[in-house]
Design a protein around this motif. Sequence first.
Motif, short mmCIF file in Angstrom:
data_model
loop_
_atom_site.label_atom_id
_atom_site.label_comp_id
_atom_site.label_asym_id
_atom_site.label_seq_id
_atom_site.Cartn_x
_atom_site.Cartn_y
_atom_site.Cartn_z
N CYS A 66 -36.39 -2.36 18.07
CA CYS A 66 -36.51 -3.69 17.35
C CYS A 66 -37.10 -3.19 16.15
O CYS A 66 -37.82 -2.54 16.16
N PRO A 67 -36.50 -4.04 15.10
CA PRO A 67 -37.26 -3.75 13.69
C PRO A 67 -38.60 -4.21 13.88
O PRO A 67 -39.05 -4.77 14.62
N GLY A 68 -39.17 -3.91 12.70
CA GLY A 68 -40.48 -4.19 12.58
C GLY A 68 -41.06 -5.59 12.37
O GLY A 68 -40.01 -6.50 11.93
N GLY A 69 -41.90 -5.94 13.20
CA GLY A 69 -42.27 -7.30 13.36
C GLY A 69 -41.68 -8.33 14.46
O GLY A 69 -41.98 -9.50 14.47
N LYS A 70 -40.52 -7.54 15.02
CA LYS A 70 -39.93 -8.19 16.37
C LYS A 70 -40.13 -7.75 17.50
O LYS A 70 -40.55 -6.31 17.71
N ILE A 71 -39.99 -8.27 18.50
CA ILE A 71 -40.21 -7.70 19.86
C ILE A 71 -39.13 -8.13 20.87
O ILE A 71 -38.22 -8.99 20.31
N SER A 72 -39.01 -7.53 21.96
CA SER A 72 -37.88 -7.83 23.20
C SER A 72 -38.96 -7.79 24.37
O SER A 72 -39.31 -6.67 24.64
N ASN A 73 -39.17 -8.57 25.39
CA ASN A 73 -40.08 -8.44 26.37
C ASN A 73 -39.25 -8.36 27.73
O ASN A 73 -39.70 -8.63 28.81
N TRP A 74 -37.91 -8.22 27.44
CA TRP A 74 -36.97 -8.06 28.77
C TRP A 74 -36.20 -7.30 28.43
O TRP A 74 -35.92 -6.68 27.36
N ASN A 75 -35.48 -6.64 29.78
CA ASN A 75 -34.42 -5.49 29.50
C ASN A 75 -33.30 -6.03 29.08
O ASN A 75 -32.87 -7.38 29.50
N ASP A 84 -30.14 -9.15 23.84
CA ASP A 84 -29.23 -9.12 22.75
C ASP A 84 -29.55 -8.83 21.44
O ASP A 84 -28.96 -8.37 20.64
N ASP A 85 -30.77 -9.52 21.55
CA ASP A 85 -31.44 -9.51 20.00
C ASP A 85 -32.93 -9.49 20.18
O ASP A 85 -33.35 -10.14 21.08
N CYS A 86 -33.73 -8.91 19.20
CA CYS A 86 -35.26 -8.94 19.14
C CYS A 86 -35.49 -10.18 18.61
O CYS A 86 -34.76 -11.03 17.82
N PHE A 87 -36.81 -10.71 18.84
CA PHE A 87 -37.32 -12.21 18.19
C PHE A 87 -38.69 -11.79 17.69
O PHE A 87 -39.26 -10.90 17.85
N GLN A 88 -38.84 -12.65 16.75
CA GLN A 88 -40.17 -12.81 15.92
C GLN A 88 -41.22 -13.42 16.72
O GLN A 88 -41.27 -14.27 17.73
N CYS A 89 -42.49 -12.90 16.95
CA CYS A 89 -43.66 -13.37 17.46
C CYS A 89 -44.14 -14.58 16.55
O CYS A 89 -43.62 -14.80 15.51
N ALA A 90 -44.87 -15.43 17.42
CA ALA A 90 -45.42 -16.67 16.61
C ALA A 90 -46.26 -16.25 15.28
O ALA A 90 -46.93 -15.02 15.44
N GLU A 91 -46.59 -17.08 14.50
CA GLU A 91 -47.19 -16.77 13.39
C GLU A 91 -48.51 -16.36 13.47
O GLU A 91 -48.97 -15.19 12.92
N ASP A 92 -49.01 -16.63 14.66
CA ASP A 92 -50.50 -16.39 14.85
C ASP A 92 -50.52 -15.18 15.72
O ASP A 92 -51.71 -14.86 16.49
N ASN A 143 -47.25 -5.25 19.48
CA ASN A 143 -47.93 -4.44 19.92
C ASN A 143 -47.27 -3.18 19.48
O ASN A 143 -45.89 -3.25 18.97
N ASN A 144 -47.83 -1.91 19.90
CA ASN A 144 -47.08 -0.55 19.43
C ASN A 144 -45.66 -0.40 19.94
O ASN A 144 -44.90 0.14 19.36
N ASN A 145 -45.65 -0.81 21.28
CA ASN A 145 -44.28 -0.56 21.96
C ASN A 145 -43.37 -1.63 21.66
O ASN A 145 -42.30 -1.63 22.06
N GLN A 146 -43.61 -2.58 20.92
CA GLN A 146 -42.69 -3.96 20.34
C GLN A 146 -42.14 -4.60 21.68
O GLN A 146 -40.99 -4.89 21.66
N ASP A 147 -43.03 -4.47 22.50
CA ASP A 147 -42.46 -5.46 23.79
C ASP A 147 -43.28 -6.42 24.40
O ASP A 147 -43.33 -7.13 25.33
N GLY A 148 -44.43 -6.87 23.15
CA GLY A 148 -45.34 -7.95 23.47
C GLY A 148 -45.89 -8.66 22.28
O GLY A 148 -46.15 -7.55 21.40
N CYS A 149 -46.40 -9.65 22.30
CA CYS A 149 -47.20 -10.28 21.07
C CYS A 149 -48.61 -10.29 21.32
O CYS A 149 -49.13 -10.59 22.51
#
Length: 822
Positions: A514-523, A526-534, A538-544
């Motif tokens: 996932c690009p910086g600032g986006k995550i995917s928390n499912w296997n 199709d695309d990564c999504f942005q965390c909420a503004e607040d 995380n380092n693995n880009q799988d959680g906010c």
Amino acid sequence: MVCMISIGKCPLSDPLPILHKYYHPGDHIIGGIISQIYIFSNEITFKKYPSPELSAEHIHFTASWIYLASMELLFRHGRFIPNFKCGVKNNPVAVIGGPNSNVCLHMATILCGYKMPQLIYGSAPVMKNKSEAVFFHRMFPNGAQQYKGILQLLLHFTWTWIGVITQDEDNTEEFTENVLPMFSQNGICFDFIERSPKQTVFSEIIDILEEGHKILTIVLKSTANVVIVHGEIHTMVTMRMFNWGSEFENKPLKTLGKVWLMTAQVDFTSFPFQREWDIGFLHGALSFGFHPKVVFGFERFLQSRNPTLVKEDGFIQEFWEQAFECFFPSSDVDKINGGICTGKEKLETLPGTVFEMNMTGHSYSIYNTVYAIAHALDVMHSSQYKPSHRAKMNGGGWNHMNQHKLHHFLRSVSFNNTAGEKISFDQNREIEVGFHIFNWIILQNQSLVRVKVGRTDPEAPSDKLLTLLEDAIVWPKRFNQARPLSLCNNNCRSGYRKTKLEGKPFCCYACLPCPGGKISNWNDTDDCFQCAEDHYTNNNQDGCIPKVITFLSYKEPLGTILATSALSFSLITVLILGVFIKNQDTPIVKANNRSLTYTLLISLLLSFLCAFLFIGRPEKMSCLLRQIAFAILFSLAVSCLLAKTIIVILAFMATKPGSKMRKWMGKRLVISIVLSCTLIQAVICTVWLTISPPFPDADMQSMNEEIVLECNEGSTLMFCCVLGFMGSLAIFSFTVAFVARKLPDSFNEAKFITFSMLVFCSVWLSFVPTYLSTRGKYMVAVEIFSILASSVGILGCIFSPKCYIIMLRPDLNKKEKLMGSK
């Protein structure tokens, strides 16, 4: 097999004898024999086509023999005279056809012309002639329900990468053209779609093996762990040949651990020469089918069957010889193999791969078919017809009108069979039962056990069609009882997204982080999504993770240092102011306008104290005051220095003889300079507060892991105007001071003003890029540091020399010393 039910002089009795399991060519030994069954009370006659001298293996549901058998059904028993009905005895009323779809298709060509009711217990043919389709009643459940169940099963186990083997028959076209696209629309991809060779005569077994070897090579190379097998009842013969061929490749199918997913039309069948072949490759397979209820007396009935008791059954002797590998003295079977049949052999002693004592799904369909016709005839006979009409039916002719009425009664038939299951037809003349899912388990003695592990409910919603007992499923040994995976590639784990591979099916993809600032928390997202503004990734880009709220606080070291510095410099300024007030009558204090000096010290004191407005949690009032106070106080301080410089210049010019500058000397000029400069800055600040005042804000974007509480400047333009005016005033003061620095005087204050303005301008010129390059609370710290540094520069450059003279060199604090001389 074509079974005919006809009306004789005696009433129809219990149809159980029709269920001889060895009549059914789908039960392990394929006979390819077109058979004709007449039911008269308890009497059953069985007739074979072609003649006995042609072995059963040499023929396989060929069209010519089906046509011949269909025509024979229409004429008097034992005589075949086309287009003539010699007598009215033993006229057929219905025909049971199957298990192969071609049997039903070919017999329809003959029988539909006579409006003969035809009940199908196996694969239904694709009827292109709609007028012929009305004569069919299907004991095989709706095929669309089965395909939806297969799709739900694939989706349940996330098997998206599969292979497909279909039989080279006409009825598989619908599966290939309509069903497989439905699978694709639901995310299923196909590694291969192959057609197994059509079985015709035994002499073409070499051709079957050659075609099978091609398919076997594809299966062996395939990465798909699940293979759908769609075919007829005899498809298992071909599959067993695949397995036999794989042993010569040193890659037996059972070691590959493929999960075979078979449709309900496929059953366990084989040629006699295949009885010793290993069937371990079927271990863990899944199949759709019917779940036959336990029919009371069926097993006892089978145990009582033998060739010596059923003389008129011409098929049982041939079956007996093949099943027990023996021969009867009068038989034409090769006497080299096996011993002499006694007729006392027991069916229950046969291996499960040759004969099963339990009723299979296809046999159960025949059982229900016979009962359906029996019940329809019973209701039809018991109806209140005219006596003459009834007499005609019982003793005379069975005509097309009666057959048409039988169609009507068949459509509405509904009964509970002797096994306790309700049997009825829907509006499409298909039996209203669901499919069951079986797990095939192969024991060490090569016995086959089918375990029910699920079912489909035809009345359930499409998303709840399937009921599955996953824990009861036994998988192929290769998977060590773990759920098999059948994917084109490994799943994209959390923190990655799928990307399409050119030239590959959509189930095959690569995984990109996932690009910086986006995550995917499912296997497999199709695309990564942005965390909420607040939140931030995380380092693995799988959680906010929730962001930490931060601001320049007194409790943190940076805030403490800045606050302490501001307080210390404020105290120093107060001390200097006290010293100057105490020595206000001394020449050095009185020089360069004592009022300006006090005003400058007070403005510097307030500037130091202004830093406290920038420290702490931003509030509405502090945001309104901080920039306004800073701008006005610094404008006041710089304007005082400008006024001091101008006084020095005017004082020097006034000393020249005849100078007119004396009239400009005085408090009015000083007040005018200070007030005009300060008022201009005050007007700019007033406009700023009116148009777009500063306000408390939360910056969630600048810092990745922090929410910065800050004062939003409101209008950036007005903030730049404030700084611009203050900078212009400082530059102008520096220029004037620089010009006046060499004027002859013993204590020329312009020199110190020049240095102070140099420090002031240097600080604020470096402030702009530093301020713009920092984020969060460090921006506030930079501004506080600039305020303190510029104030300290003015305080040090202007007042340290004076304090030195006042406190350490009072001998220089005299008028004659300050006036000096050339």
